[in-house]
Structure formats: structure tokens, C-alpha cells
Design a protein around this motif. Structure first.
Motif, PDB file in Angstrom:
ATOM      1  N   GLN A 193      86.926  74.865  -0.733  1.00 32.16           N
ATOM      2  CA  GLN A 193      88.063  74.065  -0.287  1.00 32.16           C
ATOM      3  C   GLN A 193      88.839  73.584  -1.512  1.00 32.16           C
ATOM      4  O   GLN A 193      88.284  72.920  -2.382  1.00 32.16           O
ATOM      5  N   GLY A 194      90.103  73.970  -1.627  1.00 33.58           N
ATOM      6  CA  GLY A 194      90.923  73.572  -2.768  1.00 33.58           C
ATOM      7  C   GLY A 194      90.734  74.427  -4.007  1.00 33.58           C
ATOM      8  O   GLY A 194      91.313  74.133  -5.046  1.00 33.58           O
ATOM      9  N   PHE A 195      89.945  75.488  -3.912  1.00 34.77           N
ATOM     10  CA  PHE A 195      89.688  76.376  -5.050  1.00 34.77           C
ATOM     11  C   PHE A 195      90.969  77.134  -5.399  1.00 34.77           C
ATOM     12  O   PHE A 195      91.685  77.617  -4.520  1.00 34.77           O
ATOM     13  N   ASN A 196      91.270  77.256  -6.701  1.00 34.34           N
ATOM     14  CA  ASN A 196      92.487  77.915  -7.160  1.00 34.34           C
ATOM     15  C   ASN A 196      92.239  79.410  -7.313  1.00 34.34           C
ATOM     16  O   ASN A 196      91.394  79.829  -8.094  1.00 34.34           O
ATOM     17  N   VAL A 197      92.997  80.219  -6.562  1.00 34.88           N
ATOM     18  CA  VAL A 197      92.915  81.678  -6.643  1.00 34.88           C
ATOM     19  C   VAL A 197      94.324  82.197  -6.922  1.00 34.88           C
ATOM     20  O   VAL A 197      95.220  82.044  -6.093  1.00 34.88           O
ATOM     21  N   LEU A 198      94.507  82.790  -8.080  1.00 39.01           N
ATOM     22  CA  LEU A 198      95.798  83.359  -8.482  1.00 39.01           C
ATOM     23  C   LEU A 198      96.946  82.359  -8.288  1.00 39.01           C
ATOM     24  O   LEU A 198      98.020  82.697  -7.800  1.00 39.01           O
ATOM     25  N   GLY A 199      96.696  81.116  -8.679  1.00 39.02           N
ATOM     26  CA  GLY A 199      97.738  80.091  -8.625  1.00 39.02           C
ATOM     27  C   GLY A 199      97.923  79.430  -7.272  1.00 39.02           C
ATOM     28  O   GLY A 199      98.852  78.640  -7.100  1.00 39.02           O
ATOM     29  N   ARG A 200      97.080  79.733  -6.298  1.00 38.67           N
ATOM     30  CA  ARG A 200      97.179  79.117  -4.969  1.00 38.67           C
ATOM     31  C   ARG A 200      95.874  78.400  -4.640  1.00 38.67           C
ATOM     32  O   ARG A 200      94.805  78.892  -4.937  1.00 38.67           O
ATOM     33  N   TYR A 201      95.999  77.242  -4.032  1.00 35.55           N
ATOM     34  CA  TYR A 201      94.824  76.464  -3.657  1.00 35.55           C
ATOM     35  C   TYR A 201      94.431  76.798  -2.220  1.00 35.55           C
ATOM     36  O   TYR A 201      95.230  76.652  -1.303  1.00 35.55           O
ATOM     37  N   LEU A 202      93.190  77.237  -2.055  1.00 33.84           N
ATOM     38  CA  LEU A 202      92.708  77.666  -0.742  1.00 33.84           C
ATOM     39  C   LEU A 202      92.522  76.489   0.201  1.00 33.84           C
ATOM     40  O   LEU A 202      92.105  75.406  -0.201  1.00 33.84           O
ATOM     41  N   VAL A 203      92.814  76.740   1.459  1.00 31.84           N
ATOM     42  CA  VAL A 203      92.514  75.802   2.538  1.00 31.84           C
ATOM     43  C   VAL A 203      91.455  76.492   3.386  1.00 31.84           C
ATOM     44  O   VAL A 203      91.710  77.507   4.012  1.00 31.84           O
ATOM     45  N   VAL A 204      90.236  75.939   3.360  1.00 32.66           N
ATOM     46  CA  VAL A 204      89.102  76.548   4.059  1.00 32.66           C
ATOM     47  C   VAL A 204      88.625  75.590   5.137  1.00 32.66           C
ATOM     48  O   VAL A 204      88.365  74.421   4.864  1.00 32.66           O
ATOM     49  N   MET A 205      88.542  76.107   6.370  1.00 35.63           N
ATOM     50  CA  MET A 205      88.081  75.277   7.489  1.00 35.63           C
ATOM     51  C   MET A 205      87.249  76.133   8.441  1.00 35.63           C
ATOM     52  O   MET A 205      87.272  77.355   8.351  1.00 35.63           O
ATOM     53  N   TYR A 206      86.538  75.470   9.305  1.00 33.55           N
ATOM     54  CA  TYR A 206      85.739  76.180  10.296  1.00 33.55           C
ATOM     55  C   TYR A 206      86.644  76.664  11.422  1.00 33.55           C
ATOM     56  O   TYR A 206      87.548  75.960  11.850  1.00 33.55           O
ATOM     57  N   HIS A 207      86.374  77.868  11.897  1.00 32.68           N
ATOM     58  CA  HIS A 207      87.125  78.429  13.025  1.00 32.68           C
ATOM     59  C   HIS A 207      86.770  77.661  14.280  1.00 32.68           C
ATOM     60  O   HIS A 207      85.597  77.477  14.598  1.00 32.68           O
ATOM     61  N   ARG A 208      87.799  77.204  14.991  1.00 32.07           N
ATOM     62  CA  ARG A 208      87.580  76.453  16.233  1.00 32.07           C
ATOM     63  C   ARG A 208      88.428  77.077  17.326  1.00 32.07           C
ATOM     64  O   ARG A 208      89.597  76.729  17.488  1.00 32.07           O
ATOM     65  N   PRO A 209      87.847  78.008  18.101  1.00 35.68           N
ATOM     66  CA  PRO A 209      88.635  78.693  19.135  1.00 35.68           C
ATOM     67  C   PRO A 209      89.168  77.761  20.214  1.00 35.68           C
ATOM     68  O   PRO A 209      90.179  78.052  20.822  1.00 35.68           O
ATOM     69  N   SER A 210      88.527  76.633  20.433  1.00 34.94           N
ATOM     70  CA  SER A 210      89.000  75.721  21.470  1.00 34.94           C
ATOM     71  C   SER A 210      90.313  75.056  21.068  1.00 34.94           C
ATOM     72  O   SER A 210      91.045  74.560  21.917  1.00 34.94           O
ATOM     73  N   LYS A 211      90.637  75.056  19.783  1.00 34.66           N
ATOM     74  CA  LYS A 211      91.857  74.430  19.300  1.00 34.66           C
ATOM     75  C   LYS A 211      93.048  75.387  19.265  1.00 34.66           C
ATOM     76  O   LYS A 211      94.157  74.977  18.974  1.00 34.66           O
TER      77      LYS A 211
END
Length: 106
Positions: free
Chosen positions: A68-86
Motif C-alpha cells: 500500500q503506497g509503494f512507489n512503482v515507476l513514479g506511481r504510488y500503488l493503491v492496494v485493497m481487498y476485492h469486495r464484490p458486494s461493493k
């Protein structure tokens, strides 16, 4: 250890660089455990997103916490759990569907 109800084996990743390859994704997310599948978005609406499916729920939890927030090629990742109900579903217009059925019957 008890996990929250939102924790599952599938991670939804946003803000990925468009040029990232699946091999780079396996290298990055594979550090945290065995991966069953990675699905990169290819359509214009889904580019920059991916689903990462882990074999074990604890590997998924570990990857989510560390990337979460890790920098990859100048972009900060947004990592979350998949929630199909949402996932938003389009509301069904029942009157319109009923009218279409009547037209098809005739």
C-alpha cells in the motif's frame, strides 16, 4: 489471529503504471507468497488496475500491508481487498423491461 471480514485472497490494485508487465507484477507481488493469478486491466476504463489472487489469505494480507503506497515507476500503488458486494450494479428499470417483453411477444 482473527482477520477482519474484508480480508480475502484477492487484492484489487489501482494506480499502476500503464507500461507494467505481468512479469513485473509477479516479481513484485510474488515476494509475499504464492500467486494463483494476476489479471491486468487492458481496456481504456481498466488500464492501470489489476487483480492479484493469492493461494493463501495470510500472503494476501501481508502483501496488502506492505505494498500500500509503494512507489512503482513514479506511481504510488493503491492496494485493497476485492469486495464484490461493493460493486455497483446498474438499477433495472422494470417498466422498461416489461415493455420490451411485450414487444417481443407480439
Amino acid at each position: 489471529m482473527r482477520l477482519g471480514p474484508e480480508v480475502n485472497r484477492i487484492l484489487y490494485v489501482k494506480n499502476l503504471p500503464f507500461k507494467i508487465t505481468s512479469e513485473e507484477m509477479y516479481d513484485l507481488f510474488g515476494q509475499y507468497g504464492a500467486i494463483r493469478q494476476i489479471r491486468l486491466g487492458t481496456d481504456p476504463k481498466t488500464r492501470g488496475t489489476a487483480y492479484v489472487v493469492y493461494e493463501d489469505i495470510m500472503d494476501s494480507k501481508n502483501a496488502c500491508e506492505h505494498l500500500q503506497g509503494f512507489n512503482v515507476l513514479g506511481r504510488y500503488l493503491v492496494v485493497m481487498y476485492h469486495r464484490p458486494s461493493k460493486i455497483q450494479k446498474k438499477p433495472v428499470d422494470l417498466d422498461k423491461k416489461e415493455q420490451e417483453l411485450k414487444e417481443l411477444k407480439q
